[in-house]
Write a protein that holds these residues in place. Sequence first.
Motif, PDB file in Angstrom:
ATOM      1  N   UNK A  39       0.933  -1.086   0.000  1.00 35.27           N
ATOM      2  CA  UNK A  39      -0.086   0.038  -0.052  1.00 35.27           C
ATOM      3  C   UNK A  39       0.754   1.296  -0.058  1.00 35.27           C
ATOM      4  N   UNK A  40       1.969   1.176  -0.466  1.00 35.31           N
ATOM      5  CA  UNK A  40       2.977   2.394  -0.901  1.00 35.31           C
ATOM      6  C   UNK A  40       2.555   3.294  -1.719  1.00 35.31           C
ATOM      7  N   UNK A  41       1.586   2.999  -2.756  1.00 33.75           N
ATOM      8  CA  UNK A  41       1.362   3.777  -3.952  1.00 33.75           C
ATOM      9  C   UNK A  41      -0.025   4.420  -3.643  1.00 33.75           C
ATOM     10  N   UNK A  42       0.034   5.698  -3.822  1.00 33.97           N
ATOM     11  CA  UNK A  42      -1.414   6.370  -3.889  1.00 33.97           C
ATOM     12  C   UNK A  42      -1.951   6.335  -5.113  1.00 33.97           C
ATOM     13  N   UNK A  43      -3.329   5.954  -5.481  1.00 37.11           N
ATOM     14  CA  UNK A  43      -3.948   5.502  -6.405  1.00 37.11           C
ATOM     15  C   UNK A  43      -4.072   7.032  -7.305  1.00 37.11           C
ATOM     16  N   UNK A  44      -4.022   8.053  -6.849  1.00 41.52           N
ATOM     17  CA  UNK A  44      -4.038   9.293  -7.544  1.00 41.52           C
ATOM     18  C   UNK A  44      -2.936  10.148  -7.539  1.00 41.52           C
ATOM     19  N   UNK A  45      -1.880   9.657  -7.232  1.00 38.11           N
ATOM     20  CA  UNK A  45      -0.552  10.366  -7.387  1.00 38.11           C
ATOM     21  C   UNK A  45      -0.024  10.595  -8.677  1.00 38.11           C
ATOM     22  N   UNK A  49       4.957   6.417 -10.839  1.00 41.59           N
ATOM     23  CA  UNK A  49       5.392   5.852 -12.064  1.00 41.59           C
ATOM     24  C   UNK A  49       4.981   4.335 -12.470  1.00 41.59           C
ATOM     25  N   UNK A  50       3.781   4.049 -11.893  1.00 46.41           N
ATOM     26  CA  UNK A  50       3.244   2.668 -12.154  1.00 46.41           C
ATOM     27  C   UNK A  50       2.845   2.569 -13.579  1.00 46.41           C
ATOM     28  N   UNK A  51       2.885   1.349 -14.137  1.00 45.76           N
ATOM     29  CA  UNK A  51       2.726   1.378 -15.744  1.00 45.76           C
ATOM     30  C   UNK A  51       1.039   1.406 -15.938  1.00 45.76           C
ATOM     31  N   UNK A  52       0.685   1.386 -17.219  1.00 51.13           N
ATOM     32  CA  UNK A  52      -0.686   1.545 -17.414  1.00 51.13           C
ATOM     33  C   UNK A  52      -1.400   0.514 -17.125  1.00 51.13           C
ATOM     34  N   UNK A  53      -0.726  -0.652 -17.503  1.00 54.04           N
ATOM     35  CA  UNK A  53      -1.474  -1.966 -16.974  1.00 54.04           C
ATOM     36  C   UNK A  53      -1.618  -2.052 -15.601  1.00 54.04           C
ATOM     37  N   UNK A  54      -0.621  -1.617 -14.611  1.00 52.65           N
ATOM     38  CA  UNK A  54      -0.911  -1.591 -13.425  1.00 52.65           C
ATOM     39  C   UNK A  54      -2.263  -0.782 -13.004  1.00 52.65           C
ATOM     40  N   UNK A  55      -2.124   0.442 -13.532  1.00 50.77           N
ATOM     41  CA  UNK A  55      -3.483   1.453 -13.153  1.00 50.77           C
ATOM     42  C   UNK A  55      -4.735   0.769 -13.768  1.00 50.77           C
ATOM     43  N   UNK A  56      -4.776   0.133 -14.793  1.00 54.48           N
ATOM     44  CA  UNK A  56      -5.937  -0.391 -15.523  1.00 54.48           C
ATOM     45  C   UNK A  56      -6.396  -1.534 -14.349  1.00 54.48           C
ATOM     46  N   UNK A  57      -5.437  -2.324 -13.897  1.00 54.71           N
ATOM     47  CA  UNK A  57      -5.775  -3.507 -13.116  1.00 54.71           C
ATOM     48  C   UNK A  57      -6.313  -3.008 -11.802  1.00 54.71           C
ATOM     49  N   UNK A  58      -5.702  -1.890 -11.300  1.00 51.96           N
ATOM     50  CA  UNK A  58      -6.039  -1.127  -9.965  1.00 51.96           C
ATOM     51  C   UNK A  58      -7.807  -0.735 -10.130  1.00 51.96           C
ATOM     52  N   UNK A  59      -7.886   0.013 -11.354  1.00 53.21           N
ATOM     53  CA  UNK A  59      -9.398   0.715 -11.755  1.00 53.21           C
ATOM     54  C   UNK A  59     -10.385  -0.756 -11.843  1.00 53.21           C
ATOM     55  N   UNK A  60      -9.861  -1.623 -12.449  1.00 52.92           N
ATOM     56  CA  UNK A  60     -10.757  -2.919 -12.745  1.00 52.92           C
ATOM     57  C   UNK A  60     -11.162  -3.442 -11.474  1.00 52.92           C
ATOM     58  N   UNK A  61     -10.334  -3.700 -10.443  1.00 50.49           N
ATOM     59  CA  UNK A  61     -10.481  -4.148  -9.125  1.00 50.49           C
ATOM     60  C   UNK A  61     -11.371  -2.976  -8.202  1.00 50.49           C
ATOM     61  N   UNK A  62     -11.126  -1.901  -8.509  1.00 49.18           N
ATOM     62  CA  UNK A  62     -11.970  -0.760  -7.721  1.00 49.18           C
ATOM     63  C   UNK A  62     -13.424  -1.063  -8.081  1.00 49.18           C
ATOM     64  N   UNK A  63     -13.429  -1.249  -9.531  1.00 53.76           N
ATOM     65  CA  UNK A  63     -15.085  -1.203  -9.986  1.00 53.76           C
ATOM     66  C   UNK A  63     -15.777  -2.580  -9.509  1.00 53.76           C
ATOM     67  N   UNK A  64     -14.872  -3.598  -9.297  1.00 52.81           N
ATOM     68  CA  UNK A  64     -15.341  -4.791  -8.967  1.00 52.81           C
ATOM     69  C   UNK A  64     -15.886  -4.608  -7.514  1.00 52.81           C
TER      70      UNK A  64
END
Length: 115
Positions: A39-45, A49-64
Amino acid sequence: MSGQSNVGNSGAYEAGDQRNYKEGEDPNQPERFHEGKQNSHLANDSKDQRSIANKLAHETAKENDSEFKSVEAEQVAHDATLPARAHGNEPSKGAKIDQQLREEEEEELRRKGKK
């Protein structure tokens, strides 16, 4: 005269806790910084420097999670005592009154033919 000097005995200068460790040897150092922490990354930071794939996975998990929460909220909308009973507790007096009022209102609406 061995062990004595003009400024004190040699015991003060021996290597007790005054050690200089080489890089990577110090036992008091935390784990390596590039290993990462949970949990060291802030989602809206914006500087993250997270990859686009990691950001997409985070958003998908948040939608679920939000879909699950909306189902839970819908169930609570029908039964105010559900959260307490789901945890094995007796519902509070307020929850019981809310549920009773909700049932009375639904019955009234059914009687008037609106539902």
